[in-house]
Design a protein around this motif. Structure first.
Motif, mmCIF file in Angstrom:
data_model
loop_
_atom_site.group_PDB
_atom_site.id
_atom_site.type_symbol
_atom_site.label_atom_id
_atom_site.label_comp_id
_atom_site.label_asym_id
_atom_site.label_seq_id
_atom_site.Cartn_x
_atom_site.Cartn_y
_atom_site.Cartn_z
ATOM 1 N N PRO A 118 126.687 23.576 -24.243
ATOM 2 C CA PRO A 118 126.291 23.072 -25.556
ATOM 3 C C PRO A 118 124.831 23.341 -25.901
ATOM 4 O O PRO A 118 123.960 23.297 -25.032
ATOM 5 N N TRP A 119 124.582 23.603 -27.165
ATOM 6 C CA TRP A 119 123.227 23.879 -27.634
ATOM 7 C C TRP A 119 122.483 22.572 -27.898
ATOM 8 O O TRP A 119 123.059 21.607 -28.401
ATOM 9 N N THR A 120 121.200 22.569 -27.596
ATOM 10 C CA THR A 120 120.373 21.394 -27.887
ATOM 11 C C THR A 120 119.779 21.543 -29.285
ATOM 12 O O THR A 120 119.770 22.645 -29.860
ATOM 13 N N MET A 121 119.260 20.454 -29.822
ATOM 14 C CA MET A 121 118.633 20.504 -31.149
ATOM 15 C C MET A 121 117.444 21.453 -31.149
ATOM 16 O O MET A 121 117.194 22.162 -32.117
ATOM 17 N N ASP A 122 116.731 21.444 -30.031
ATOM 18 C CA ASP A 122 115.555 22.298 -29.933
ATOM 19 C C ASP A 122 115.955 23.775 -30.016
ATOM 20 O O ASP A 122 115.318 24.565 -30.724
ATOM 21 N N GLU A 123 117.021 24.119 -29.296
ATOM 22 C CA GLU A 123 117.507 25.508 -29.331
ATOM 23 C C GLU A 123 117.976 25.867 -30.739
ATOM 24 O O GLU A 123 117.691 26.961 -31.240
ATOM 25 N N ASP A 124 118.697 24.931 -31.350
ATOM 26 C CA ASP A 124 119.165 25.167 -32.724
ATOM 27 C C ASP A 124 117.982 25.438 -33.655
ATOM 28 O O ASP A 124 118.015 26.365 -34.455
ATOM 29 N N ASN A 125 116.962 24.610 -33.520
ATOM 30 C CA ASN A 125 115.791 24.773 -34.391
ATOM 31 C C ASN A 125 115.128 26.125 -34.178
ATOM 32 O O ASN A 125 114.747 26.806 -35.132
ATOM 33 N N LYS A 126 114.994 26.495 -32.907
ATOM 34 C CA LYS A 126 114.359 27.785 -32.611
ATOM 35 C C LYS A 126 115.143 28.930 -33.238
ATOM 36 O O LYS A 126 114.567 29.827 -33.873
ATOM 37 N N LEU A 127 116.454 28.891 -33.040
ATOM 38 C CA LEU A 127 117.287 29.971 -33.561
ATOM 39 C C LEU A 127 117.268 29.981 -35.089
ATOM 40 O O LEU A 127 117.090 31.030 -35.715
ATOM 41 N N MET A 128 117.449 28.815 -35.655
ATOM 42 C CA MET A 128 117.454 28.682 -37.112
ATOM 43 C C MET A 128 116.138 29.193 -37.704
ATOM 44 O O MET A 128 116.143 30.001 -38.633
ATOM 45 N N ASN A 129 115.033 28.717 -37.164
ATOM 46 C CA ASN A 129 113.725 29.139 -37.688
ATOM 47 C C ASN A 129 113.532 30.635 -37.563
ATOM 48 O O ASN A 129 113.058 31.295 -38.486
ATOM 49 N N PHE A 130 113.931 31.153 -36.407
ATOM 50 C CA PHE A 130 113.750 32.584 -36.198
ATOM 51 C C PHE A 130 114.544 33.394 -37.216
ATOM 52 O O PHE A 130 114.013 34.316 -37.843
ATOM 53 N N ILE A 131 115.794 33.048 -37.389
ATOM 54 C CA ILE A 131 116.636 33.837 -38.287
ATOM 55 C C ILE A 131 116.215 33.658 -39.746
ATOM 56 O O ILE A 131 116.179 34.622 -40.517
ATOM 57 N N LEU A 132 115.876 32.434 -40.111
ATOM 58 C CA LEU A 132 115.449 32.226 -41.498
ATOM 59 C C LEU A 132 114.149 32.970 -41.803
ATOM 60 O O LEU A 132 113.931 33.427 -42.917
ATOM 61 N N ASN A 133 113.316 33.105 -40.797
ATOM 62 C CA ASN A 133 112.037 33.799 -41.010
ATOM 63 C C ASN A 133 112.148 35.306 -40.869
ATOM 64 O O ASN A 133 111.416 36.049 -41.502
ATOM 65 N N ASN A 134 113.048 35.741 -39.995
ATOM 66 C CA ASN A 134 113.084 37.170 -39.678
ATOM 67 C C ASN A 134 114.392 37.868 -40.027
ATOM 68 O O ASN A 134 114.458 39.086 -39.990
ATOM 69 N N GLY A 135 115.418 37.104 -40.315
ATOM 70 C CA GLY A 135 116.714 37.710 -40.549
ATOM 71 C C GLY A 135 117.335 38.170 -39.242
ATOM 72 O O GLY A 135 116.846 37.835 -38.169
ATOM 73 N N ILE A 136 118.422 38.940 -39.355
ATOM 74 C CA ILE A 136 119.118 39.399 -38.153
ATOM 75 C C ILE A 136 119.161 40.911 -38.151
ATOM 76 O O ILE A 136 119.603 41.516 -39.114
ATOM 77 N N GLN A 137 118.698 41.508 -37.086
ATOM 78 C CA GLN A 137 118.800 42.960 -36.981
ATOM 79 C C GLN A 137 119.569 43.331 -35.720
ATOM 80 O O GLN A 137 120.537 44.059 -35.768
ATOM 81 N N CYS A 138 119.131 42.791 -34.603
ATOM 82 C CA CYS A 138 119.781 43.110 -33.331
ATOM 83 C C CYS A 138 119.949 41.811 -32.547
ATOM 84 O O CYS A 138 118.957 41.219 -32.121
ATOM 85 N N TRP A 139 121.174 41.393 -32.379
ATOM 86 C CA TRP A 139 121.428 40.108 -31.725
ATOM 87 C C TRP A 139 120.887 40.072 -30.305
ATOM 88 O O TRP A 139 120.527 39.028 -29.783
#
Length: 230
Positions: A16-37
């Motif tokens: 299971p993902w933690t809130m902290d991990e969710d935040n990191k991923l969310m922030n990263f994608i919202l700021n940078n988008g997705i190019q290479c998973w």
DNA sequence: AATCCTCCCAACCGCTCCAAA
DNA sequence: TTTTGGAGCGGTTGGGAGGAT
């Protein structure tokens, strides 16, 4: 000789993902988008494999996710689409804005399958179960086959069988064959109406994800990501 | 209150597809 | 044309939640 793993799994976190991990991923994608998973976890500072990040984003973090219970209309649409597309969940999901293939697959396996069986319909073929049985086949053989084909536990099967027998009993005892035929007729009519409605329903849905994807601002940040990382 | 059972869903696994080299 | 590697897909599973006993 197995297949090579999708990524170096040593030291990677699972479960299971933690809130902290969710935040990191969310922030990263919202700021940078997705190019290479594959690069996303490294760049976002996550000890996960890219595949896991992709899944978490698609199934849980995407801003356009609808969430909540499926409506009757959505369930009907799901049945109609499944009759046309089979278990191609991603294709089916494409017709539902804000729903994921995983969500639809789960809902199908836990709810719709049972619902259809109770209606006397085979969830795979969408045909009345009775019509599919050849004349000589016994109920017992069918139940055995069904058990092997499904993921239901024996306890589930027993419960279902009792309910199905009750339902079928009510149909047949109630007033017999014409009720069954009427039921099938209604299903077919419903199916036909649904076919016409699927397109309309799709058109009514607002495509917020597409808007997000189309936003050049969100994707521009990618330019030098790999460079920055290395 | 404790234990068992069932359901549901998030997450994983392994495979296929497909584009780039 | 073949090879390679990343993305995507569908099947399956583990475990938490909640109901039943």
């Amino acid at each position: 000789m197995g297949r090579q793993p999708c990524c170096e799994k040593v030291g990677l976190k699972r479960g299971p993902w933690t809130m902290d991990e969710d935040n990191k991923l969310m922030n990263f994608i919202l700021n940078n988008g997705i190019q290479c998973w594959r690069l996303v976890p490294k760049l976002a500072g996550l000890m996960r494999c890219g595949k896991s990040c992709r899944l978490r984003w698609i199934n849980y973090l995407r801003p356009d996710l609808k969430r909540g219970a499926f409506t009757e209309a959505e369930e009907d649409m799901m049945i109609e689409l499944h009759s046309q597309l089979g278990n191609r969940w991603s294709k089916i999901a494409a017709h539902f804005r804000g729903r994921t293939d995983n969500e639809i697959k789960n809902h199908w396996n836990t709810k719709i399958k049972k619902k259809m069986k109770l209606m006397g319909l085979d969830p795979m073929t969408h045909k009345p179960i009775d019509q599919q049985n050849s004349a000589g086949e016994s109920e017992e053989i069918n139940q055995k086959l069904e058990f092997h084909d499904s993921s239901d536990s024996p306890a589930d099967l027993e419960g279902y069988t009792q309910m199905q027998q009750k339902t079928e009993g009510e149909l047949i005892c109630g007033s017999s064959q014409d009720k069954i035929e009427s039921c099938i007729e209604n299903m077919e009519m419903g199916s036909s109406i649904m076919s016409q409605n699927v397109e309309t329903l799709e058109n009514l849905c607002f495509d917020s994800l597409q808007n997000w994807i189309d936003n050049p601002f969100l994707w521009d940040g990618f330019g030098n990501l790999e460079e920055i990382f290395s």
